[in-house]
Scaffold this active site. Sequence first.
Site, PDB file in Angstrom:
ATOM      1  N   ARG A 132       7.621  -3.572 -12.557  1.00  0.00           N
ATOM      2  CA  ARG A 132       7.851  -4.616 -13.569  1.00  0.00           C
ATOM      3  C   ARG A 132       6.782  -5.702 -13.406  1.00  0.00           C
ATOM      4  NH1 ARG A 132      13.625  -7.089 -13.116  1.00  0.00           N
ATOM      5  NH2 ARG A 132      14.086  -4.934 -13.753  1.00  0.00           N
ATOM      6  N   HIS A 173      20.328   0.028  -9.000  1.00  0.00           N
ATOM      7  CA  HIS A 173      19.105  -0.583  -8.465  1.00  0.00           C
ATOM      8  C   HIS A 173      18.847  -0.118  -7.034  1.00  0.00           C
ATOM      9  CE1 HIS A 173      16.436  -4.300  -8.033  1.00  0.00           C
ATOM     10  NE2 HIS A 173      16.612  -3.925  -6.770  1.00  0.00           N
ATOM     11  N   ASP A 218      15.425   1.351 -11.356  1.00  0.00           N
ATOM     12  CA  ASP A 218      16.762   1.334 -11.946  1.00  0.00           C
ATOM     13  C   ASP A 218      16.986   2.723 -12.516  1.00  0.00           C
ATOM     14  OD1 ASP A 218      16.893  -1.359 -11.356  1.00  0.00           O
ATOM     15  OD2 ASP A 218      16.452  -2.011 -13.403  1.00  0.00           O
ATOM     16  N   HIS A 253      10.962  -5.291  -8.219  1.00  0.00           N
ATOM     17  CA  HIS A 253      10.335  -4.340  -9.137  1.00  0.00           C
ATOM     18  C   HIS A 253       8.825  -4.577  -9.242  1.00  0.00           C
ATOM     19  CE1 HIS A 253      13.714  -2.160 -11.047  1.00  0.00           C
ATOM     20  NE2 HIS A 253      14.413  -3.279 -10.852  1.00  0.00           N
ATOM     21  N   GLU A 272      24.222  -4.359  -8.191  1.00  0.00           N
ATOM     22  CA  GLU A 272      23.838  -3.465  -9.283  1.00  0.00           C
ATOM     23  C   GLU A 272      23.845  -2.011  -8.793  1.00  0.00           C
ATOM     24  OE1 GLU A 272      20.811  -6.641 -11.499  1.00  0.00           O
ATOM     25  OE2 GLU A 272      19.988  -4.961 -10.342  1.00  0.00           O
TER      26      GLU A 272
END
Length: 224
Positions: A71, A184, A123, A116, A181
Site C-alpha cells: 500500500r 490481515h 489482506d 502494508h 482484523e
Amino acid sequence: MKDDFVFVDEFVSGIRWDAKYATWDNFTGKPVDGYLANRIVGTRALCAALESAREQAESLGFGLLLWDGYRPQRAVDCFLRWSGQPEDGRTKLRHYPDIDRAEMFEKGYVAARSGHSRGSTVDLTLYHLATGERAPMGGDHDLMDPISHHGAEGITQAEARNRQYLRSIMEACGFSSYDCEWWHYTLKDEPYPDIYFDFPIVEPTKETSKGSRVLLTAAKRQFT
C-alpha cells in the site's frame, strides 16, 4: 516499481485477487491515491510464503483471495485526509457502522504508518475450490467493528472455523495475525521492517513485464 517488489499473481500460482482500493468498493467509496491498477503487489519474500500458504489451503479444499498487499504511503495519507472530511454516509453502514471516521485510527483499524507500505502484509480470505464461492467469515473486508476481531462473539461455528483455517494456514507459513482484523497478516521475517514505500501501483510496460519474468525465474530457483 522497486526491484524486489512484484505482482503477486505472477509469482503465486492460482491466486485470485480483487484490489479493493483500486476500485469504488472500499470504505472511502472511490479509488485511492496510488492504486492505478487492480493488481496486488508485494515483496518476493511475501510471494514465496504465499505460495506455501496456497498449497496448504489447497490441501484443505480452499484457495486464496487477496484484497490488498503493498500500500503506497500516499494511499495512507489519502485515508487520513478522508477521515477529516464531513460524513456523507455512503460507506458507513457497511464498513464502520458504530464508529466515526476518526475512530478508525484510534481503534487500530487504519494506521497513519501502515505495515502494508513495507510490502509484506496482505489482506486476504479463503474461497472453496469446488465452487469458487468465498468461505463465510462472519464479516467482510474492512468491517471496522469488534465482530472482525479474532475470537469475536456473534459469528457462527462455521465462520469461526473458517477464520481458524485461515489463521492456521498463514501462521504455519510464517505470518503473524492482527487481533483486530481476521483478514490481515504480516510476514514475520519481512525484508523491509523499517521502510515505508510510496511508489504507485501501475500496470507494467513491456519492458517491466520482461523484467518481472526474469525475477520470477530467479525467485523460483531460489525457493524451490
